[in-house]
Design an enzyme around this catalytic site. Structure first.
Site, PDB file in Angstrom:
ATOM      1  N   HIS A  10       0.811  -1.218   0.000  1.00 34.37           N
ATOM      2  CA  HIS A  10       0.000   0.000   0.000  1.00 34.37           C
ATOM      3  C   HIS A  10       0.843   1.265   0.000  1.00 34.37           C
ATOM      4  O   HIS A  10       0.331   2.350  -0.259  1.00 34.37           O
ATOM      5  CB  HIS A  10      -1.008   0.001   1.158  1.00 34.37           C
TER       6      HIS A  10
ATOM      7  N   ASP B  70       0.373  -7.575   1.695  1.00 38.49           N
ATOM      8  CA  ASP B  70       0.794  -6.178   1.791  1.00 38.49           C
ATOM      9  C   ASP B  70       2.320  -6.039   1.766  1.00 38.49           C
ATOM     10  O   ASP B  70       2.894  -5.223   2.473  1.00 38.49           O
ATOM     11  CB  ASP B  70       0.227  -5.528   3.056  1.00 38.49           C
TER      12      ASP B  70
ATOM     13  N   ASN C  11       5.103   5.229   8.772  1.00 30.76           N
ATOM     14  CA  ASN C  11       5.924   4.122   9.282  1.00 30.76           C
ATOM     15  C   ASN C  11       5.762   2.848   8.454  1.00 30.76           C
ATOM     16  O   ASN C  11       6.556   1.915   8.580  1.00 30.76           O
ATOM     17  CB  ASN C  11       5.566   3.779  10.719  1.00 30.76           C
ATOM     18  N   SER C  12       4.729   2.791   7.651  1.00 28.02           N
ATOM     19  CA  SER C  12       4.467   1.580   6.876  1.00 28.02           C
ATOM     20  C   SER C  12       5.677   1.187   6.048  1.00 28.02           C
ATOM     21  O   SER C  12       6.260   2.014   5.346  1.00 28.02           O
ATOM     22  CB  SER C  12       3.284   1.795   5.934  1.00 28.02           C
TER      23      SER C  12
ATOM     24  N   LEU D 104     -10.464 -20.597  -6.852  1.00 30.03           N
ATOM     25  CA  LEU D 104     -11.625 -21.343  -7.330  1.00 30.03           C
ATOM     26  C   LEU D 104     -12.207 -20.724  -8.589  1.00 30.03           C
ATOM     27  O   LEU D 104     -12.586 -21.415  -9.524  1.00 30.03           O
ATOM     28  CB  LEU D 104     -12.709 -21.380  -6.252  1.00 30.03           C
ATOM     29  N   GLY D 105     -12.316 -19.395  -8.597  1.00 31.23           N
ATOM     30  CA  GLY D 105     -12.895 -18.720  -9.754  1.00 31.23           C
ATOM     31  C   GLY D 105     -14.372 -18.417  -9.610  1.00 31.23           C
ATOM     32  O   GLY D 105     -15.120 -18.479 -10.579  1.00 31.23           O
ATOM     33  N   VAL D 106     -14.784 -18.094  -8.386  1.00 36.31           N
ATOM     34  CA  VAL D 106     -16.179 -17.735  -8.152  1.00 36.31           C
ATOM     35  C   VAL D 106     -16.248 -16.399  -7.428  1.00 36.31           C
ATOM     36  O   VAL D 106     -15.357 -16.045  -6.662  1.00 36.31           O
ATOM     37  CB  VAL D 106     -16.916 -18.795  -7.301  1.00 36.31           C
TER      38      VAL D 106
END
Length: 384
Positions: free
Chosen positions: A126, A156, A231-232, A286-288
């Site tokens: 981020h 992240d 700080n991230s 899964l693809g849903v």
């Protein structure tokens, strides 16, 4: 027959927006959910600090070899000298649009940790998300352009590379050895480069804290060392000068203080290795597009099911599509473990590897059946 339904309570235009979002988010690569955004009232990523202007900071150069007393030579002093030079500032220059669709440039500042002396840096996803230009501010006062090597939104974590040699590096420790109560020292750039290289001290407050971020359940270290926006991506360090975590989030609720969170460094190492190898992290899917009651409500639907998660959309060219899943199916369990939320499904799928076969218990029109699905690698966005 089990009572269940999904009731549309939004207008046609809003429905079109939902379908567009869900198609882009899940069926082409995101994990099993069409929801977006985060619960900002509960958890706030300590990410880029939006500023109109970033002034050049006076770098926190390590002290000379001045001798100080044993009483003053605390773990924090030693860590600041050992690790401080390896913590950098990362400026994210991006382009945004106002309500009139006019473009303007934004700047945000986070932190990063040099882990290889040929210019490889760990930071948060981020911190660099949406960047058109990445500028890295080294502890010696120099600034260099950075190149994004790879990023992983789910954990992240991101890796940035600068064209430089013989840089100071931080030693990565073993987060499995961390214990509650031991000293924890955070180094980063709270509120921007004006406060570059700030050191805050606390303890490890808890291990394996589970937070739900964007319907993803992650395990983090909790610390009371002060962690602020900027700080991230910075370092959380033990008293031996080893990086044990990458600062990532803080609890942002009124009246709450001293609750910062860091990604354990052993998790970071695994992700970094994959990012450096292929630029992304291979994960099964899964693809849903699925709804539980909270995610359905976000998109204007009222979902009435007793248990499980509702299949809202199925990618035809996906593992679920090839296994015969249909809209309206209700997923009740995966490999014998009940799933009653989007997060449950994500975690059960993430616990497997690409190529694994899983048994999915479904309710279709009141009849339960078990379907075997072979998990495939999640497709990557076209810009990676």
């Amino acid at each position: 027959m089990r009572s269940r339904k999904i009731t549309k309570i939004i207008c046609a235009a809003a429905l079109a927006a939902v379908l567009t979002l869900s198609g882009c988010g899940d069926l082409t690569g995101a994990n099993e959910d069409s929801s977006g955004g985060e619960n900002k009232s509960a958890v706030e990523k300590t990410s880029v600090t939006q500023t109109a202007k970033v002034t050049e900071a006076s770098p926190n150069k390590p002290e000379s070899n001045a001798k100080i007393s044993d009483a003053r030579n605390t773990p924090a002093v030693r860590v600041a000298r050992m690790v401080g030079p390896a913590v950098v500032g990362i400026t994210n220059k991006a382009v945004a649009h106002d309500i009139f669709n006019r473009t303007f440039e934004t700047e945000g500042v986070g932190s990063g940790v040099i882990f290889r002396n040929d210019g490889y840096i760990i930071t948060n996803n981020h911190v660099i998300a949406g960047a058109k230009e990445i500028i890295v501010s080294l502890s010696d006062g120099n600034t260099v352009n950075g190149t994004l090597i790879g990023t992983d939104e789910m954990t992240d974590i991101a890796v940035v590379k600068v064209d430089a040699k013989d840089l100071p590096t931080a030693e990565l420790g073993d987060s499995d050895e961390v214990v509650v109560g031991e000293p924890a020292i955070a180094i980063g750039n709270p509120m921007g480069l004006e406060f570059q290289g700030s050191v805050t001290v606390g303890v490890i407050s808890a291990l394996n804290r589970t937070l739900d971020l964007n319907d993803r359940r992650v395990k983090l270290f909790q610390t009371d060392a002060a962690i602020s926006p900027g700080n991230s991506g910075g370092a959380l360090v033990n008293a031996d000068g080893e990086v044990i975590g990458i600062n990532s989030a803080k609890l942002a609720t009124n009246g709450v203080e001293g609750m910062g969170f860091a990604i354990p460094i052993n998790t970071v190492k695994t992700i970094v290795n994959e990012l450096m190898d292929k630029g992304y992290v291979a994960r099964p899917y899964l693809g849903v597009t699925i709804f539980d009651k909270p995610t359905a409500a976000r998109y204007g639907y009222q979902l009435s099911i007793e248990k499980g998660v509702y299949v809202f959309q199925v990618g035809l060219d996906s593992p679920a599509g090839r296994a015969g899943f249909q809209r309206g199916d209700i997923i009740l369990a995966i490999d014998g473990k009940e799933v009653n939320s989007v997060t449950d499904v994500r975690n059960e799928v993430a616990a497997h590897k690409v190529g694994d076969k899983v048994k999915v218990l479904c309710d279709r029109e009141g009849h339960e059946e078990t379907v075997e699905v072979t998990l495939e690698e999640m497709p990557q966005p076209s810009n990676q």
